[in-house]
Enzyme design. Structure first.
Site, PDB file in Angstrom:
ATOM      1  N   ARG A   1      -5.546   5.368  -7.723  1.00 47.12           N
ATOM      2  CA  ARG A   1      -5.383   6.880  -8.009  1.00 47.12           C
ATOM      3  C   ARG A   1      -5.163   6.905  -9.024  1.00 47.12           C
ATOM      4  O   ARG A   1      -5.684   8.223  -9.370  1.00 47.12           O
ATOM      5  CB  ARG A   1      -3.620   7.492  -7.266  1.00 47.12           C
ATOM      6  CG  ARG A   1      -3.993   6.888  -5.277  1.00 47.12           C
ATOM      7  CD  ARG A   1      -2.171   7.420  -4.682  1.00 47.12           C
ATOM      8  NE  ARG A   1      -2.080   7.015  -3.896  1.00 47.12           N
ATOM      9  CZ  ARG A   1      -3.355   7.412  -2.562  1.00 47.12           C
ATOM     10  NH1 ARG A   1      -3.699   8.676  -2.880  1.00 47.12           N
ATOM     11  NH2 ARG A   1      -2.678   6.889  -1.277  1.00 47.12           N
TER      12      ARG A   1
ATOM     13  N   THR B   1      -1.938   5.716   2.156  1.00 49.45           N
ATOM     14  CA  THR B   1      -3.271   4.825   1.472  1.00 49.45           C
ATOM     15  C   THR B   1      -3.003   3.964   3.577  1.00 49.45           C
ATOM     16  O   THR B   1      -1.609   3.451   3.538  1.00 49.45           O
ATOM     17  CB  THR B   1      -3.103   3.615   0.919  1.00 49.45           C
ATOM     18  OG1 THR B   1      -2.936   4.243  -0.428  1.00 49.45           O
ATOM     19  CG2 THR B   1      -4.493   2.253   0.646  1.00 49.45           C
TER      20      THR B   1
ATOM     21  N   LEU C   1       1.309  -0.977  -0.008  1.00 48.22           N
ATOM     22  CA  LEU C   1      -0.457   0.427   0.245  1.00 48.22           C
ATOM     23  C   LEU C   1       1.252   1.348   0.027  1.00 48.22           C
ATOM     24  O   LEU C   1       2.146   1.124   0.617  1.00 48.22           O
ATOM     25  CB  LEU C   1      -0.722  -0.214   1.888  1.00 48.22           C
ATOM     26  CG  LEU C   1      -1.736  -1.231   1.481  1.00 48.22           C
ATOM     27  CD1 LEU C   1      -2.653  -0.577   2.815  1.00 48.22           C
ATOM     28  CD2 LEU C   1      -3.233  -1.147  -0.090  1.00 48.22           C
ATOM     29  N   ASP C   2       0.865   2.769  -0.949  1.00 51.52           N
ATOM     30  CA  ASP C   2       1.569   3.732  -1.312  1.00 51.52           C
ATOM     31  C   ASP C   2       1.532   3.919   0.821  1.00 51.52           C
ATOM     32  O   ASP C   2       1.040   3.562   1.781  1.00 51.52           O
ATOM     33  CB  ASP C   2       0.408   4.599  -1.642  1.00 51.52           C
ATOM     34  CG  ASP C   2       0.099   4.155  -2.911  1.00 51.52           C
ATOM     35  OD1 ASP C   2       1.045   3.610  -3.775  1.00 51.52           O
ATOM     36  OD2 ASP C   2      -0.684   4.788  -3.376  1.00 51.52           O
ATOM     37  N   LYS C   3       1.633   5.206   0.959  1.00 50.56           N
ATOM     38  CA  LYS C   3       2.570   5.360   2.140  1.00 50.56           C
ATOM     39  C   LYS C   3       1.799   6.521   2.200  1.00 50.56           C
ATOM     40  O   LYS C   3       0.996   6.311   4.172  1.00 50.56           O
ATOM     41  CB  LYS C   3       3.877   6.519   2.057  1.00 50.56           C
ATOM     42  CG  LYS C   3       4.316   7.122   3.553  1.00 50.56           C
ATOM     43  CD  LYS C   3       5.138   8.115   3.002  1.00 50.56           C
ATOM     44  CE  LYS C   3       6.130   8.697   4.270  1.00 50.56           C
ATOM     45  NZ  LYS C   3       6.765   9.616   4.327  1.00 50.56           N
TER      46      LYS C   3
END
Ligand code: URA
Length: 244
Positions: free
Chosen positions: A199, A116, A112-114
């Protein structure tokens, strides 16, 4: 049925991050290791490595950590990175420090992105990891996205079409399902795991994701009331839910 593996006690404990084999020998001589309620003094002893060891063995008075084959469900907080290497706050910092020294290593199942939050799995089981992230398995990942601008009404059809091509890619996205919650909030289920996929999907419609949270992986949901940063070990039934 698979044969139960055996291991020397010092080798097992060292692979679980408790310390070097020498340190394990010293700890045992000091009475710090028990098996079936009796002090275990000789760490060269071979023992069967079974899932019930954490209820039969203690280290410094504490139950042994889970043996290899563990699956962790974490509610990932915002601002933490899914990486072993990068600087800054890492998701691995949430787990007990010695788990960073385990062999086989614990890794996140996908990323997961930073920025998210939400359902993140970690495991030391490489086969399971590959089964979950394999595109052939089509495991659905459901995200709640809060958007900067109102939905324009065309997103659900576009995402479901199987024709949406993200910028810089040469293969269209597999069909994805959009469920609208409000003008600026939606649940999006995807079966792939492309870079910043959610995104970029909304960006392709002229919108911008302001908040992103993963709620579900296959049939497994983030438990109600699990606060960001909390985690738990999954049992076999919960792991099976991922593939439902
Ligand atoms: N899609 C994204 O854009 N970010 C994530 O963290 C996961 C899916």
């Amino acid at each position: 049925m698979a044969k139960t593996q055996t291991s020397r006690v010092d080798k097992l404990l060292s692979s679980m991050g408790y310390g070097s084999r020498k340190e394990m020998a010293r700890m045992a001589m000091a009475g710090g290791i028990t098996l079936d309620a009796a002090a275990l003094l000789d760490v060269s002893k071979r023992i069967p490595v079974t899932p019930d060891l954490p209820i039969r063995m203690t280290i410094d008075g504490e139950p042994l950590d889970p043996v290899a084959g563990l699956v962790i469900l974490l509610n990932k907080p915002l601002g933490m990175t899914c990486s072993h290497k990068e600087s800054g706050k890492l998701v691995y910092d949430i787990l007990p420090a010695r788990w960073r020294r385990r062999d086989p290593a614990i890794s996140t199942i996908g990323r997961l992105d930073k920025q998210t939050s939400g359902l993140l799995l970690l495991t030391d089981d490489g086969d399971l990891l590959h089964r979950i992230i394999s595109p052939k398995r089509h495991v659905r990942k459901t995200y709640r996205a809060k958007l900067a601008r109102p939905l324009n009404g065309s997103e659900a059809a576009l995402f479901a079409s199987g024709d949406l091509m993200l910028e810089g890619e040469d293969k269209p996205l597999a069909p994805a399902e959009l469920n609208v919650v409000s003008q600026t909030e939606a649940l999006l289920s995807v079966t792939e795991g492309r870079y910043h996929q959610v995104r970029r999907m909304f960006a392709a419609t002229g919108n911008h994701v302001e908040e992103l949270h993963r709620e579900r992986l296959g049939g497994l949901s983030l438990p109600d009331g699990m606060a960001p940063g909390q985690w738990k070990l999954l049992n076999e039934d919960e792991i099976a839910l991922i593939f439902q």
